[in-house]
Design an enzyme around this catalytic site. Structure first.
Site, mmCIF file in Angstrom:
data_model
loop_
_atom_site.group_PDB
_atom_site.id
_atom_site.type_symbol
_atom_site.label_atom_id
_atom_site.label_comp_id
_atom_site.label_asym_id
_atom_site.label_seq_id
_atom_site.Cartn_x
_atom_site.Cartn_y
_atom_site.Cartn_z
ATOM 1 N N ARG A 1 -1.566 -4.345 5.821
ATOM 2 C CA ARG A 1 -1.377 -5.006 7.122
ATOM 3 C C ARG A 1 -1.671 -6.506 7.055
ATOM 4 N NH1 ARG A 1 -0.966 -0.489 10.731
ATOM 5 N NH2 ARG A 1 -2.177 1.236 9.909
ATOM 6 N N ASN B 1 5.266 -8.454 19.154
ATOM 7 C CA ASN B 1 4.414 -7.560 18.373
ATOM 8 C C ASN B 1 5.367 -6.567 17.725
ATOM 9 O OD1 ASN B 1 2.673 -5.763 17.233
ATOM 10 N ND2 ASN B 1 1.534 -5.286 19.120
ATOM 11 N N SER C 1 -4.782 -5.175 17.402
ATOM 12 C CA SER C 1 -5.879 -5.076 16.439
ATOM 13 C C SER C 1 -5.867 -6.314 15.545
ATOM 14 C CB SER C 1 -5.705 -3.811 15.595
ATOM 15 O OG SER C 1 -4.498 -3.870 14.839
ATOM 16 N N HIS D 1 -0.877 -9.247 18.020
ATOM 17 C CA HIS D 1 -1.277 -7.890 17.640
ATOM 18 C C HIS D 1 -2.514 -7.514 18.427
ATOM 19 C CE1 HIS D 1 1.514 -7.790 14.299
ATOM 20 N NE2 HIS D 1 1.144 -9.029 14.049
ATOM 21 N N ASP E 1 14.657 -11.974 9.083
ATOM 22 C CA ASP E 1 15.906 -12.753 9.021
ATOM 23 C C ASP E 1 16.497 -12.979 10.415
ATOM 24 O OD1 ASP E 1 15.638 -12.894 6.311
ATOM 25 O OD2 ASP E 1 17.314 -11.559 5.827
ATOM 26 N N HIS F 1 5.024 -5.864 8.768
ATOM 27 C CA HIS F 1 4.547 -5.925 7.391
ATOM 28 C C HIS F 1 5.640 -5.744 6.343
ATOM 29 C CE1 HIS F 1 0.894 -5.713 9.637
ATOM 30 N NE2 HIS F 1 1.125 -4.473 10.034
ATOM 31 N N TYR G 1 -6.691 0.480 19.075
ATOM 32 C CA TYR G 1 -5.784 -0.031 20.119
ATOM 33 C C TYR G 1 -6.308 0.148 21.548
ATOM 34 C CZ TYR G 1 -2.763 0.224 16.036
ATOM 35 O OH TYR G 1 -2.244 0.071 14.771
HETATM 36 C C1 DQA Z 1 -0.177 -3.636 15.460
HETATM 37 C C2 DQA Z 1 -0.764 -3.661 14.036
HETATM 38 C C3 DQA Z 1 0.196 -3.028 13.049
HETATM 39 O O1 DQA Z 1 -0.366 -3.035 11.744
HETATM 40 C C4 DQA Z 1 0.472 -1.596 13.438
HETATM 41 O O2 DQA Z 1 1.409 -1.007 12.545
HETATM 42 C C5 DQA Z 1 0.896 -1.445 14.858
HETATM 43 C C6 DQA Z 1 0.226 -2.228 15.874
HETATM 44 C C7 DQA Z 1 -1.186 -4.162 16.496
HETATM 45 O O3 DQA Z 1 -0.742 -4.507 17.586
HETATM 46 O O4 DQA Z 1 -2.382 -4.190 16.238
HETATM 47 O O5 DQA Z 1 1.765 -0.636 15.178
HETATM 48 O O6 DQA Z 1 0.959 -4.488 15.476
#
Ligand code: DQA
Length: 146
Positions: free
Chosen positions: A111, A74, A102, A100, A87, A80, A22
């Site tokens: 993920r 995000n 990452s 996201h 919903d 996930h 991150y």
């Molecule tokens: C995330 C990716 C998710 O898998 C993870 O649980 C996060 C951050 C991202 O911004 O890369 O909390 O959403």
């Protein structure tokens, strides 16, 4: 035009969370950059973060009868597995852009699935802070076209 950017669970801990995934940017800095880009685009950008799924869902509900024109989201780990957020998003008529920091498809198998993706116009994943900025630009364009 108004665009809402929603940050889900654990995203308030950016800067302290795994920097290899991150980076070191904080949520405050991300929100600052979003606000600056909003200024350049001439739009209002509202940001929101919660670690509580119910609060997050209620914010999505409020968006339904608000003046928000598009949503950038995000949902963190909720992406996930949260059918409740899926919903709630399904009720919205405005364009949704999933982002996201990452690249969720290059990480653990759990993920790879996103419950937000089927409701989004598109997904931007893996570009760090730029995912949010690209997401805001995409939402801006989609709201214009709507
Ligand atoms: C995330 C990716 C998710 O898998 C993870 O649980 C996060 C951050 C991202 O911004 O890369 O909390 O959403």
């Amino acid at each position: 035009m108004k665009i809402l950017v929603m940050h889900g669970v654990n995203l308030d801990m950016l800067g302290m969370r795994d920097p290899t995934q991150y980076g070191t940017v904080t949520l405050k800095e991300i929100n600052q950059k979003l606000s600056e880009l909003g200024g350049e685009l001439g739009i209002e950008v509202e940001t929101f973060q919660s670690n509580h799924e119910g609060t997050f869902v209620e914010k999505i509900h409020e968006t339904h009868s608000s003046d928000v024109d598009a949503l950038v989201i995000n949902a963190g780990a909720w992406t996930h597995y949260s059918y409740a957020i899926h919903d709630a998003l399904a009720i919205l008529a405005i364009p949704i852009v999933e982002v996201h920091l990452s690249n969720i498809h290059a990480r653990e198998a759990f993920r790879h699935q996103s419950l937000v993706a089927p409701l989004a116009k598109g997904q931007i994943t893996g570009f760090g802070v730029s995912s949010y900025l690209l997401g805001l630009r995409a939402a801006f364009q989609l709201a214009h076209e709507a």
